[in-house]
Design a protein around this motif. Sequence first.
Motif, PDB file in Angstrom:
ATOM      1  N   GLY B 150       0.793  -1.303   0.054  1.00  0.00           N
ATOM      2  CA  GLY B 150      -0.115   0.024   0.146  1.00  0.00           C
ATOM      3  C   GLY B 150       0.910   1.278   0.007  1.00  0.00           C
ATOM      4  O   GLY B 150       0.217   2.455   0.211  1.00  0.00           O
ATOM      5  N   ARG B 151       2.048   1.307  -0.165  1.00  0.00           N
ATOM      6  CA  ARG B 151       3.140   2.482  -0.375  1.00  0.00           C
ATOM      7  C   ARG B 151       3.117   2.894  -1.678  1.00  0.00           C
ATOM      8  O   ARG B 151       3.050   2.381  -2.741  1.00  0.00           O
ATOM      9  CB  ARG B 151       4.401   2.103   0.465  1.00  0.00           C
ATOM     10  CG  ARG B 151       4.228   1.560   1.663  1.00  0.00           C
ATOM     11  CD  ARG B 151       3.385   2.684   2.840  1.00  0.00           C
ATOM     12  NE  ARG B 151       4.090   2.037   4.053  1.00  0.00           N
ATOM     13  CZ  ARG B 151       3.321   1.299   4.841  1.00  0.00           C
ATOM     14  NH1 ARG B 151       2.271   0.581   4.282  1.00  0.00           N
ATOM     15  NH2 ARG B 151       3.281   0.938   6.171  1.00  0.00           N
ATOM     16  N   ARG B 152       3.192   4.153  -1.701  1.00  0.00           N
ATOM     17  CA  ARG B 152       3.747   4.884  -3.138  1.00  0.00           C
ATOM     18  C   ARG B 152       5.081   4.919  -2.896  1.00  0.00           C
ATOM     19  O   ARG B 152       5.581   5.341  -1.796  1.00  0.00           O
ATOM     20  CB  ARG B 152       3.152   6.416  -2.983  1.00  0.00           C
ATOM     21  CG  ARG B 152       3.364   6.874  -4.359  1.00  0.00           C
ATOM     22  CD  ARG B 152       2.866   8.473  -4.554  1.00  0.00           C
ATOM     23  NE  ARG B 152       2.914   8.709  -5.825  1.00  0.00           N
ATOM     24  CZ  ARG B 152       2.525  10.043  -6.296  1.00  0.00           C
ATOM     25  NH1 ARG B 152       2.116  10.865  -5.185  1.00  0.00           N
ATOM     26  NH2 ARG B 152       2.730  10.508  -7.498  1.00  0.00           N
ATOM     27  N   VAL B 153       5.997   4.543  -4.167  1.00  0.00           N
ATOM     28  CA  VAL B 153       7.266   4.424  -4.071  1.00  0.00           C
ATOM     29  C   VAL B 153       8.016   5.222  -5.215  1.00  0.00           C
ATOM     30  O   VAL B 153       7.604   5.349  -6.085  1.00  0.00           O
ATOM     31  CB  VAL B 153       7.626   3.019  -4.248  1.00  0.00           C
ATOM     32  CG1 VAL B 153       9.360   2.589  -4.458  1.00  0.00           C
ATOM     33  CG2 VAL B 153       7.176   1.859  -3.216  1.00  0.00           C
ATOM     34  N   PHE B 154       9.023   5.893  -4.794  1.00  0.00           N
ATOM     35  CA  PHE B 154       9.946   6.472  -5.662  1.00  0.00           C
ATOM     36  C   PHE B 154      11.229   5.951  -5.634  1.00  0.00           C
ATOM     37  O   PHE B 154      11.603   5.320  -4.757  1.00  0.00           O
ATOM     38  CB  PHE B 154      10.211   8.062  -4.990  1.00  0.00           C
ATOM     39  CG  PHE B 154       8.657   8.873  -5.264  1.00  0.00           C
ATOM     40  CD1 PHE B 154       7.764   8.743  -5.943  1.00  0.00           C
ATOM     41  CD2 PHE B 154       8.743   9.992  -4.057  1.00  0.00           C
ATOM     42  CE1 PHE B 154       6.653   9.367  -5.879  1.00  0.00           C
ATOM     43  CE2 PHE B 154       7.608  10.819  -3.940  1.00  0.00           C
ATOM     44  CZ  PHE B 154       6.444  10.258  -4.900  1.00  0.00           C
ATOM     45  N   LEU B 155      12.065   5.819  -6.903  1.00  0.00           N
ATOM     46  CA  LEU B 155      13.286   5.529  -6.738  1.00  0.00           C
ATOM     47  C   LEU B 155      14.311   6.394  -6.984  1.00  0.00           C
ATOM     48  O   LEU B 155      14.224   7.236  -7.944  1.00  0.00           O
ATOM     49  CB  LEU B 155      13.191   4.316  -7.659  1.00  0.00           C
ATOM     50  CG  LEU B 155      14.756   3.639  -7.743  1.00  0.00           C
ATOM     51  CD1 LEU B 155      14.662   2.439  -6.954  1.00  0.00           C
ATOM     52  CD2 LEU B 155      15.451   3.315  -9.269  1.00  0.00           C
ATOM     53  N   ASP B 156      15.334   6.598  -6.056  1.00  0.00           N
ATOM     54  CA  ASP B 156      16.561   7.401  -6.192  1.00  0.00           C
ATOM     55  C   ASP B 156      17.543   6.730  -6.896  1.00  0.00           C
ATOM     56  O   ASP B 156      18.213   5.784  -6.308  1.00  0.00           O
ATOM     57  CB  ASP B 156      16.957   8.073  -4.905  1.00  0.00           C
ATOM     58  CG  ASP B 156      16.419   9.057  -4.341  1.00  0.00           C
ATOM     59  OD1 ASP B 156      15.337   9.743  -5.119  1.00  0.00           O
ATOM     60  OD2 ASP B 156      16.807   9.892  -3.360  1.00  0.00           O
ATOM     61  N   ALA B 157      17.918   6.745  -8.069  1.00  0.00           N
ATOM     62  CA  ALA B 157      18.900   6.125  -8.678  1.00  0.00           C
ATOM     63  C   ALA B 157      20.234   6.804  -8.674  1.00  0.00           C
ATOM     64  O   ALA B 157      20.434   7.749  -9.279  1.00  0.00           O
ATOM     65  CB  ALA B 157      18.524   6.235 -10.467  1.00  0.00           C
ATOM     66  N   GLU B 158      20.812   6.270  -7.732  1.00  0.00           N
ATOM     67  CA  GLU B 158      22.087   6.871  -7.301  1.00  0.00           C
ATOM     68  C   GLU B 158      23.221   6.918  -8.385  1.00  0.00           C
ATOM     69  O   GLU B 158      23.342   5.800  -9.015  1.00  0.00           O
ATOM     70  CB  GLU B 158      22.506   6.174  -5.970  1.00  0.00           C
ATOM     71  CG  GLU B 158      23.222   6.704  -5.018  1.00  0.00           C
ATOM     72  CD  GLU B 158      24.024   5.898  -3.950  1.00  0.00           C
ATOM     73  OE1 GLU B 158      24.303   6.242  -2.876  1.00  0.00           O
ATOM     74  OE2 GLU B 158      24.138   4.535  -4.305  1.00  0.00           O
ATOM     75  N   HIS B 159      24.107   7.992  -8.460  1.00  0.00           N
ATOM     76  CA  HIS B 159      25.222   8.083  -9.255  1.00  0.00           C
ATOM     77  C   HIS B 159      24.612   7.773 -10.936  1.00  0.00           C
ATOM     78  O   HIS B 159      25.365   7.327 -11.589  1.00  0.00           O
ATOM     79  CB  HIS B 159      26.054   7.037  -9.088  1.00  0.00           C
ATOM     80  CG  HIS B 159      27.010   7.073  -7.787  1.00  0.00           C
ATOM     81  ND1 HIS B 159      27.968   8.177  -7.613  1.00  0.00           N
ATOM     82  CD2 HIS B 159      26.791   6.379  -6.637  1.00  0.00           C
ATOM     83  CE1 HIS B 159      28.455   8.062  -6.450  1.00  0.00           C
ATOM     84  NE2 HIS B 159      27.810   7.152  -5.719  1.00  0.00           N
ATOM     85  N   PHE B 160      23.325   8.350 -10.973  1.00  0.00           N
ATOM     86  CA  PHE B 160      22.792   8.200 -12.379  1.00  0.00           C
ATOM     87  C   PHE B 160      23.606   8.523 -13.410  1.00  0.00           C
ATOM     88  O   PHE B 160      23.763   7.920 -14.597  1.00  0.00           O
ATOM     89  CB  PHE B 160      21.252   8.596 -12.367  1.00  0.00           C
ATOM     90  CG  PHE B 160      20.802   8.170 -13.820  1.00  0.00           C
ATOM     91  CD1 PHE B 160      20.299   6.940 -14.138  1.00  0.00           C
ATOM     92  CD2 PHE B 160      20.790   9.037 -14.785  1.00  0.00           C
ATOM     93  CE1 PHE B 160      19.847   6.446 -15.278  1.00  0.00           C
ATOM     94  CE2 PHE B 160      20.255   8.762 -16.043  1.00  0.00           C
ATOM     95  CZ  PHE B 160      19.592   7.340 -16.316  1.00  0.00           C
TER      96      PHE B 160
END
Lengths: 544, 544
Positions: B150-160
């Motif tokens: 039930g969570r909304r999720v964002f992805l931090d793409a490190e060193h992108f």
Amino acid sequence: MNRTEPADTPLGDAFHVYDTTLRDGAQREGISYSVTDKLAVARLLDELGVGFIEGGWPGALPKDTEFFARASQGELALKHAALVAFGSTRKASTNASDDAQVRALLDSQAPVITLVAKSDRRHIERALRVDVAEACEMVRDTVSFLVSEGRRVFLDAEHFFDGYAFDPDTALRVLMAAGEGGADVAVLCDTNGGQLPLGIAETVREVADKTGLRLGIHCQDDTSCAVANSVAAVQAGATHVQCTANGYGERAGNADLFAVIGNLVTKLDMDVLPTGGAAELTRVSHALAEIANIAPDTHQAYVGASAFAHKAGLHASAIKVDPLLYNHIDPSVVGNDMRVLVTEMAGRASLELKGRELGVDLASQPTALTNVVEKVKTLEAKGWSFEAADASLELLLRRAMDDDGDGLGDALAPEAPFELESYRVVLDHRSDGEVISEATVKVHVAGERVIATAEGNGPVNALDAALRKALSPSLAWLDSVELADYKVRILPGMHGTDAVTRVLIESSDREREWTTVGVHENIVEASWLALCDALVHKAMRVAF
Amino acid sequence: MNRTEPADTPLGDAFHVYDTTLRDGAQREGISYSVTDKLAVARLLDELGVGFIEGGWPGALPKDTEFFARASQGELALKHAALVAFGSTRKASTNASDDAQVRALLDSQAPVITLVAKSDRRHIERALRVDVAEACEMVRDTVSFLVSEGRRVFLDAEHFFDGYAFDPDTALRVLMAAGEGGADVAVLCDTNGGQLPLGIAETVREVADKTGLRLGIHCQDDTSCAVANSVAAVQAGATHVQCTANGYGERAGNADLFAVIGNLVTKLDMDVLPTGGAAELTRVSHALAEIANIAPDTHQAYVGASAFAHKAGLHASAIKVDPLLYNHIDPSVVGNDMRVLVTEMAGRASLELKGRELGVDLASQPTALTNVVEKVKTLEAKGWSFEAADASLELLLRRAMDDDGDGLGDALAPEAPFELESYRVVLDHRSDGEVISEATVKVHVAGERVIATAEGNGPVNALDAALRKALSPSLAWLDSVELADYKVRILPGMHGTDAVTRVLIESSDREREWTTVGVHENIVEASWLALCDALVHKAMRVAF
């Protein structure tokens, strides 16, 4: 002093790093350069290897007139840079040759002159109160007169980007007038600082196409984009970039010379400085902050003390293996250093790295390293923090090696130059409203017991004064040590205990600065601990 | 607390202003937020109207775990923002549902979760020590597990950006894995901070084309381009921008929230804040600096005290006629001021507004208002600051109305509940190492002269204890008043004088908190002034 091009730089005249710290930078609130300061600033900028140094506005400001006089009389020998005088075009309805301000530019003996001219029709009509044709004539006439007198001339087109958006035709006519007069570079100025980089790049490309002139860029930092705007303009074709040291300037400031150079050299592979110049960026930045009497911004890009400092324990072990995966450049390229901050997450790896940085080899002494890790963890749980207190950490590392008991560390462990017996501080708010602070210390130094009392403007100042009074007859170096900065942080109680106070003291002996830390529930005792560490650290440096 | 989208903002979920002051900003050297600090920071950010507030890394840092627990138990009521927990994807070769760190994210009760994942093949192979397929599976599995919960999720793409330049295929596969798992936004992070805006814009456009994902941007300031890079990314299509207050963060810091918002609102005409939010930028910036205990940068774009200040000279008279020709925006749009003032607080309009907020009607009393403006200016020149000390400001406003002499103010002016004759504080560091603080106060209260002595764990604590001992028999309400927080800032000397100390004291009576300020060269006297104001303020509330 008759140089009109940068000397001994790989790109020669093809790219201009143009510094205006002494003119536009001096607009920053709080900066007030003496003529001697100005000469010192110019020498440092020349050591760095900038191509042009704008010294000021002769004729308008007496200090600037004197600066150019002393420079031309031999007080300023520049190795790389050409010296530039800044001034305005002639007044309306006169001849440039008759204009006193223009004459002052010639009298300055500066071989290069940057003229400022309005290029926004609103400013021409409302502030200058002339029509566009006359404004263009003022530019053409002044430029061609100065060129005929043997000067190289650049034109600063004030409010260019706003003017170009409002009325491109007027803005371009002013640039063309400068070109026709013989100006070498038309500098597009974002005087109000409202631009963003994508727009700047587009405008620079358009203007280059339409005018065929050599273009420069001058950005203010009101959108926090001055560095980015300057670099974007260069990528779009500008070959002359105007900056100030550390971004000093009016309002939010100008484009920071050190960040712009750092980006040009390390991101765009442009050799804009003489060989070895980039490695001087950090030193020159800090020296110029000293002269401006402004504390260096520890978080400044490229040259700040924290610019390559890593806090997160997460990465510390990875950094040891492969530092370049966690830094955008090798810090030594710009003369900076990678500091690893010690925090509550401190592990063995970061302490070992820190030790190496401070010249203490912990890698070969695993027991000592274990002691240090334990000690740091215990202290940090009590509120100590060594991230900004390298000198206290160094003392702690050296003492830990002594504790190792292998005899090897003893030579490295610092001896306290004195021992405290007791101190007493009395603070009186008298009934007449006066507040008095007095401290008495009893210390043992050089085999003697000494008692000294002194007043100060607060408890710590009084304690510092009393300690100096007690110690200075025995410790010759004490006079050179100054308390340069003092920071206090109240930490909320940990694990149900009372709040504690953390004090950071930055000391200086005119050659070096070092920071020590003290933590105690009593602020005066915390200060005392940091004060003692500061003196022990100095004593150690004197001894070795 | 179950909100997953910004509330009551014109752009709604179409654009995300995402704040990470409490997590990435806290990486700045010298920042150490208590849980109470963190709650105060979140409240201010919510008042400003950011869409998302990243509160920390629950499970990894005990303070962050506690922050989320207290937030979910009702201590944090957010009007606009959704609360976000930050954490890592699951470890290699496990299931997300079994991973303790992932569990901690669920336990935090945060409705939105930002996961960080490596997207540079070198980091995947050297730091994570897994192959790209497993790295992608770690992302997909963790995202889809949290989404299924039930969570909304964002992805931090490190060193992108570095990763994309080195091996675009790997970098894109990581983003796609997040999208497949159900992440709403893929945030491209310039973790090492080495990018420039033209390159950022190009990459964002390419990645948007190739992935079709909703993109975010997260920039570090190592090239001094973090703000420019963030804005360029938005112009190239990113609809989610991660910033920190005042650019706090590791090394050179992060993109400054206030400059990014200033640029989006005033340059790109994007309504990214609730109505009225932009005018709070300056106030919130300064309040957050107070909490971080970092002196505000006077030259900060948009919100700095000097951001619209013009040093006299060239433009002075023209500015009066046509201010907008010399400022890139109207300063009031961002709650700032063009006048050269010590702070924006000293303006008539803002003081009148502040008075209304505190229940003091100054609009009807122009003489009193003039007195207050003068008084505040004088005090601020000496280092006083009322930005975070509403209670002291309220006393000052009420006293000014009394001075008006029209009799009208008298009823509103607070009477001091006691009068000081004198105090004395003695601090002893004895030869056995014990440190003792003792204070004696002589006061007049309820018609009597009272002398009381008490010990404390430091000079201020002892003074507080002695004062309470003297007053509590006469003032019944005193027992309910507690000293809740105490902050100290050493201010550099102004105009060649010595440094002064500014003390902020937060008091509480279990119903209400109020903050008072004291400034003096002596820290104990500064504390005393703030302490007295705190009690007078309480007495006034008891009286009315």
